[in-house]
Design an enzyme around this catalytic site. Sequence first.
Site, short mmCIF file in Angstrom:
data_model
loop_
_atom_site.label_atom_id
_atom_site.label_comp_id
_atom_site.label_asym_id
_atom_site.label_seq_id
_atom_site.Cartn_x
_atom_site.Cartn_y
_atom_site.Cartn_z
N SER A 1 0.83 -1.21 0.00
CA SER A 1 0.00 0.00 0.00
C SER A 1 0.87 1.26 0.00
O SER A 1 0.48 2.28 -0.60
CB SER A 1 -0.97 0.00 1.18
OG SER A 1 -0.29 0.16 2.40
N LEU B 1 11.23 -6.74 4.73
CA LEU B 1 11.48 -7.48 5.97
C LEU B 1 12.85 -8.13 6.06
O LEU B 1 13.23 -8.62 7.12
CB LEU B 1 10.37 -8.52 6.19
CG LEU B 1 8.97 -7.90 6.29
CD1 LEU B 1 7.93 -8.97 6.56
CD2 LEU B 1 8.91 -6.81 7.36
N HIS C 1 8.70 3.22 9.55
CA HIS C 1 8.35 2.28 10.61
C HIS C 1 7.00 2.71 11.19
O HIS C 1 6.78 3.89 11.46
CB HIS C 1 9.43 2.27 11.70
CG HIS C 1 9.21 1.18 12.70
ND1 HIS C 1 9.52 -0.13 12.43
CD2 HIS C 1 8.66 1.21 13.93
CE1 HIS C 1 9.18 -0.88 13.47
NE2 HIS C 1 8.66 -0.09 14.39
N ASP D 1 16.03 -0.35 12.40
CA ASP D 1 15.27 0.78 12.96
C ASP D 1 16.11 1.77 13.77
O ASP D 1 15.58 2.46 14.64
CB ASP D 1 14.11 0.27 13.85
CG ASP D 1 13.16 -0.63 13.08
OD1 ASP D 1 12.97 -0.39 11.88
OD2 ASP D 1 12.61 -1.56 13.69
C1 GAR Z 1 3.96 -0.56 6.72
O1 GAR Z 1 3.07 -0.28 7.75
C2 GAR Z 1 5.37 -0.26 7.15
O2 GAR Z 1 5.48 0.80 8.02
C3 GAR Z 1 5.72 -1.55 7.84
O3 GAR Z 1 5.20 -2.56 7.02
C4 GAR Z 1 3.99 -2.07 6.44
C5 GAR Z 1 3.99 -2.38 4.96
O4 GAR Z 1 2.70 -2.18 4.44
N1 GAR Z 1 7.15 -1.67 8.02
C6 GAR Z 1 7.68 -2.21 9.10
O5 GAR Z 1 7.01 -2.68 10.01
C7 GAR Z 1 9.21 -2.19 9.13
N2 GAR Z 1 9.71 -2.60 10.40
P1 GAR Z 1 2.46 -2.10 2.89
O6 GAR Z 1 3.04 -3.35 2.25
O7 GAR Z 1 0.97 -2.05 2.73
O8 GAR Z 1 3.13 -0.85 2.37
#
Ligand code: GAR
Length: 188
Positions: A13, A84, A103, A144
């Site tokens: 997203s 990740l 984050h 982070d």
């Molecule tokens: C997002 O909320 C981002 O902040 C998080 O993963 C999600 C990805 O969502 N990132 C972390 O947690 C990094 N530690 P998306 O695939 O819908 O963009």
Amino acid sequence: MKSLVLFASGKGSNAQAIIDYFNQTKQAKVNLVVCNNAEAGVLDIARLHNIPFLIVNKTTIEEPLMITQIMDYEPSLIVLAGFLLKMPLSLLQAFPDKTINIHPALLPKYGGKGMYGNKVHQAVKANNEKETGITIHFVNEHYDEGAQIVQVRCALTANETVENIAQKVAKLEHAFYPKTIEYLLSIQ
Ligand code: GAR
């Protein structure tokens, strides 16, 4: 037009928000998506927008070929959006001060290995936090921990569900990540 390389592992997203934003402004373009999950939704987004993508794993992301493949796209910024795998030092050193991450919490709280997506929001709820938000930061070799660029906060009420929290945070991410990228590109 400036070039962006996006790293993502999930539904994408944020990738979508960034692609849409720069389709409007034309200041930059997402020229490559790097992903470690062949089933990830972000790859459907890449396909839809005709953006080439690379699938990596823990081993291939460390290979020198990775650096040359990314260099081909001459990125002004490397943008992590829910990626990740850990970024190898070799890659970070090849693009100094050009890799940023988002984050879904107010770092240094709720950060570190294993803290991603809903795990973060569950921990925020479990601790009855009165606020949460997003942190956009430069990436270094520790999860982070790179220098912070911006934090945006939102209030939480006592009866907020994990889903509500996730929605509030996602809304902030989609509004502020593209604008922060735009700002960083403008001062380069
Ligand atoms: C997002 O909320 C981002 O902040 C998080 O993963 C999600 C990805 O969502 N990132 C972390 O947690 C990094 N530690 P998306 O695939 O819908 O963009």
